[in-house]
Design a protein around this motif. Structure first.
Motif, PDB file in Angstrom:
ATOM      1  N   UNK A  45       0.638  -1.135   0.047  1.00 42.35           N
ATOM      2  CA  UNK A  45       0.000  -0.028   0.123  1.00 42.35           C
ATOM      3  C   UNK A  45       0.769   1.203   0.089  1.00 42.35           C
ATOM      4  N   UNK A  46       2.031   1.181   0.619  1.00 41.75           N
ATOM      5  CA  UNK A  46       2.871   2.288   0.659  1.00 41.75           C
ATOM      6  C   UNK A  46       4.149   2.422  -0.243  1.00 41.75           C
ATOM      7  N   UNK A  47       4.521   1.373  -0.867  1.00 43.68           N
ATOM      8  CA  UNK A  47       5.554   1.606  -2.144  1.00 43.68           C
ATOM      9  C   UNK A  47       5.907   0.182  -2.563  1.00 43.68           C
ATOM     10  N   UNK A  82       7.635   8.947  -2.514  1.00 41.19           N
ATOM     11  CA  UNK A  82       8.971   9.552  -3.180  1.00 41.19           C
ATOM     12  C   UNK A  82       8.802   9.447  -4.764  1.00 41.19           C
ATOM     13  N   UNK A  83       7.945   8.948  -5.275  1.00 42.12           N
ATOM     14  CA  UNK A  83       7.766   8.976  -6.654  1.00 42.12           C
ATOM     15  C   UNK A  83       7.618  10.475  -7.401  1.00 42.12           C
ATOM     16  N   UNK A  84       8.455  10.880  -8.082  1.00 42.36           N
ATOM     17  CA  UNK A  84       8.516  12.136  -8.854  1.00 42.36           C
ATOM     18  C   UNK A  84       7.791  12.107 -10.096  1.00 42.36           C
ATOM     19  N   UNK A  85       7.981  11.019 -10.875  1.00 49.72           N
ATOM     20  CA  UNK A  85       7.459  10.585 -12.184  1.00 49.72           C
ATOM     21  C   UNK A  85       7.236   9.169 -12.702  1.00 49.72           C
ATOM     22  N   UNK A 113      13.795  -0.234  -2.471  1.00 51.64           N
ATOM     23  CA  UNK A 113      12.554   0.014  -1.908  1.00 51.64           C
ATOM     24  C   UNK A 113      12.249   1.550  -1.993  1.00 51.64           C
ATOM     25  N   UNK A 114      11.036   1.717  -2.822  1.00 48.49           N
ATOM     26  CA  UNK A 114      10.563   3.142  -3.103  1.00 48.49           C
ATOM     27  C   UNK A 114       9.175   3.328  -2.536  1.00 48.49           C
TER      28      UNK A 114
END
Length: 179
Positions: free
Chosen positions: A78-80, A100-103, A95-96
């Motif tokens: 759910x979080x990454x 933190x996702x920019x695009x 692990x992202x």
């Protein structure tokens, strides 16, 4: 104009990140369908990001990964997401968090989402300065291609650049009710 106490900006960015979560979840279960593949850009310094010190040194702020031919163990929560990738023939586990996702870009169908993600420290400093007017940590800023393959950080980026097609940038204002 009144103050937005509901925080529509935050709700909208959460919904768009849900698109990424759903797509990656399906790919984790069934693999990449057809010609689909993804460029995912994220802040390497965001809270919860886990990458090797070698990669963090090479990409101190932003990093773009390619999910296409050589990835393994894609796991989505759910979080990454967590994924195995090879960088210069060295296997790495990343692990992202979705925050933190920019695009996110899928060149097979020319679909892109971009977010204006602030670094956690910058967000804290800004919050201290403007406590009366909160700003979102992320908000969608455009739909359409904007990154070069050189930013992809993976050997597959060169081929993907030739696959990009012209896209039309759509402003969300065009769909808002006018009062």
């Amino acid at each position: 104009m009144g103050q937005d106490l509901i925080r529509y900006d935050v709700l909208a960015q959460d919904a768009l990140r849900g698109v990424i979560r759903k797509v990656l979840g399906e790919v984790a279960k069934t693999g990449l369908p057809g010609e689909h593949h993804f460029f995912i850009t994220f802040l390497t310094t965001a809270p919860g990001v886990r990458i090797s010190s070698r990669l963090r040194e090479k990409y101190p702020e932003l990093m773009t990964i390619v999910i296409q031919h050589q990835y393994w163990d894609l796991n989505v929560t759910d979080t990454g997401f967590e994924v195995g990738l090879s960088f210069s023939d060295i296997p790495e586990r990343l692990l992202v968090p979705f925050s933190a996702v920019r695009g996110f870009y899928d060149p097979a169908v020319n679909f892109e989402l971009e977010f204006d993600v602030q670094n956690a420290e910058a967000a804290d400093d800004e919050a201290d300065e403007t406590a009366s007017a909160p700003t979102p940590l992320a908000q969608p800023v455009s739909i359409g291609p904007s990154r070069s393959a050189e930013e992809a950080g993976d050997d597959e980026g060169e081929d993907a650049e030739t696959e990009r097609r012209d896209a039309e940038v759509v402003s969300l204002d065009a769909f808002r009710k006018k009062t």
